[in-house]
Write a protein that holds these residues in place. Sequence first.
Motif, short mmCIF file in Angstrom:
data_model
loop_
_atom_site.label_atom_id
_atom_site.label_comp_id
_atom_site.label_asym_id
_atom_site.label_seq_id
_atom_site.Cartn_x
_atom_site.Cartn_y
_atom_site.Cartn_z
N ARG A 115 -29.21 -51.71 -13.34
CA ARG A 115 -30.17 -50.83 -12.66
C ARG A 115 -31.57 -51.40 -12.72
O ARG A 115 -31.99 -51.99 -13.72
N SER A 116 -32.32 -51.18 -11.65
CA SER A 116 -33.73 -51.58 -11.62
C SER A 116 -34.52 -50.60 -12.46
O SER A 116 -34.38 -49.38 -12.32
N LYS A 117 -35.36 -51.13 -13.35
CA LYS A 117 -36.16 -50.26 -14.22
C LYS A 117 -37.29 -49.57 -13.46
O LYS A 117 -37.69 -48.46 -13.77
N ASP A 118 -37.82 -50.26 -12.44
CA ASP A 118 -38.97 -49.72 -11.71
C ASP A 118 -38.65 -49.29 -10.28
O ASP A 118 -39.54 -48.93 -9.52
N GLY A 119 -37.38 -49.34 -9.92
CA GLY A 119 -36.99 -48.93 -8.57
C GLY A 119 -37.12 -50.02 -7.53
O GLY A 119 -36.68 -49.87 -6.39
N LYS A 120 -37.74 -51.15 -7.93
CA LYS A 120 -37.91 -52.26 -6.99
C LYS A 120 -36.66 -53.14 -6.99
O LYS A 120 -35.98 -53.26 -8.01
N LEU A 121 -36.39 -53.76 -5.85
CA LEU A 121 -35.21 -54.62 -5.72
C LEU A 121 -35.38 -55.88 -6.56
O LEU A 121 -36.38 -56.59 -6.43
N GLY A 122 -34.41 -56.16 -7.42
CA GLY A 122 -34.46 -57.36 -8.26
C GLY A 122 -33.74 -58.53 -7.61
O GLY A 122 -33.30 -58.46 -6.47
N LYS A 123 -33.59 -59.59 -8.38
CA LYS A 123 -32.88 -60.77 -7.87
C LYS A 123 -31.38 -60.54 -7.98
O LYS A 123 -30.89 -59.98 -8.95
N GLY A 124 -30.67 -60.99 -6.97
CA GLY A 124 -29.21 -60.84 -6.97
C GLY A 124 -28.54 -61.96 -7.76
O GLY A 124 -29.05 -63.08 -7.82
N LEU A 125 -27.40 -61.64 -8.35
CA LEU A 125 -26.61 -62.64 -9.07
C LEU A 125 -25.69 -63.36 -8.09
O LEU A 125 -25.28 -62.80 -7.07
N ALA A 126 -25.32 -64.59 -8.43
CA ALA A 126 -24.56 -65.44 -7.51
C ALA A 126 -23.15 -64.92 -7.21
O ALA A 126 -22.53 -65.33 -6.23
N GLY A 127 -22.64 -64.00 -8.02
CA GLY A 127 -21.29 -63.48 -7.81
C GLY A 127 -21.05 -62.92 -6.42
O GLY A 127 -20.00 -63.12 -5.82
#
Length: 193
Positions: A115-127
């Motif tokens: 989950r995003s802590k601040d509601g902003k979109l984070g970086k995606g994992l390569a999976g």
Amino acid sequence: MSFYTFARSAVKGILSPVYRFEVVGAENVPSEGGVIVCSNHIDNLDPPAVGITCPRPVSFMAKEELFKLPLLKSILPKLEAFPVRRGMSDREALRKGLGILKEGKVLGLFPEGTRSKDGKLGKGLAGVGFFALRSEAAVVPCAVIGPYRKFKKVQVVYGEPIDLTTYKQERASAEVVTDVIMSKIAELIDKHQ
């Protein structure tokens, strides 16, 4: 009636009076064939929100820890969810996910991995890029736009399937494809916020 259908109706009945779900673009989810629904992750309620708004049953990849909780360990497999060990390459989870797609089902992923802590979109994992490149599945970006507040609107937006043909022809890396998918999720968030 399958357990999934029963559980979906029950969860919808519990959540819908509390949160006003507005579904946008559900018609963008192909009605047949393998589909990867890739969503941002802002709250623990995101999997149920996607599960009750997607027009097809969704098999979620979920963190291994959830399968150790007394109540969830018996329910999650019945909902076709399967565990993944975070922070390492989990070959069994990758095989299971590809199997779901090969069977023409819907795989639900939260590419940020947490989950995003601040509601902003984070970086995606390569999976997520791995699944997109190794399968013939349609990749549908999804944005859950909250926050979850009682009696307030929560939007679940499904974008058009992403055309990854060029990336597959050029043998792009899983990281590059993940970035493309994340940019499409970001576009949905920007457009509907």
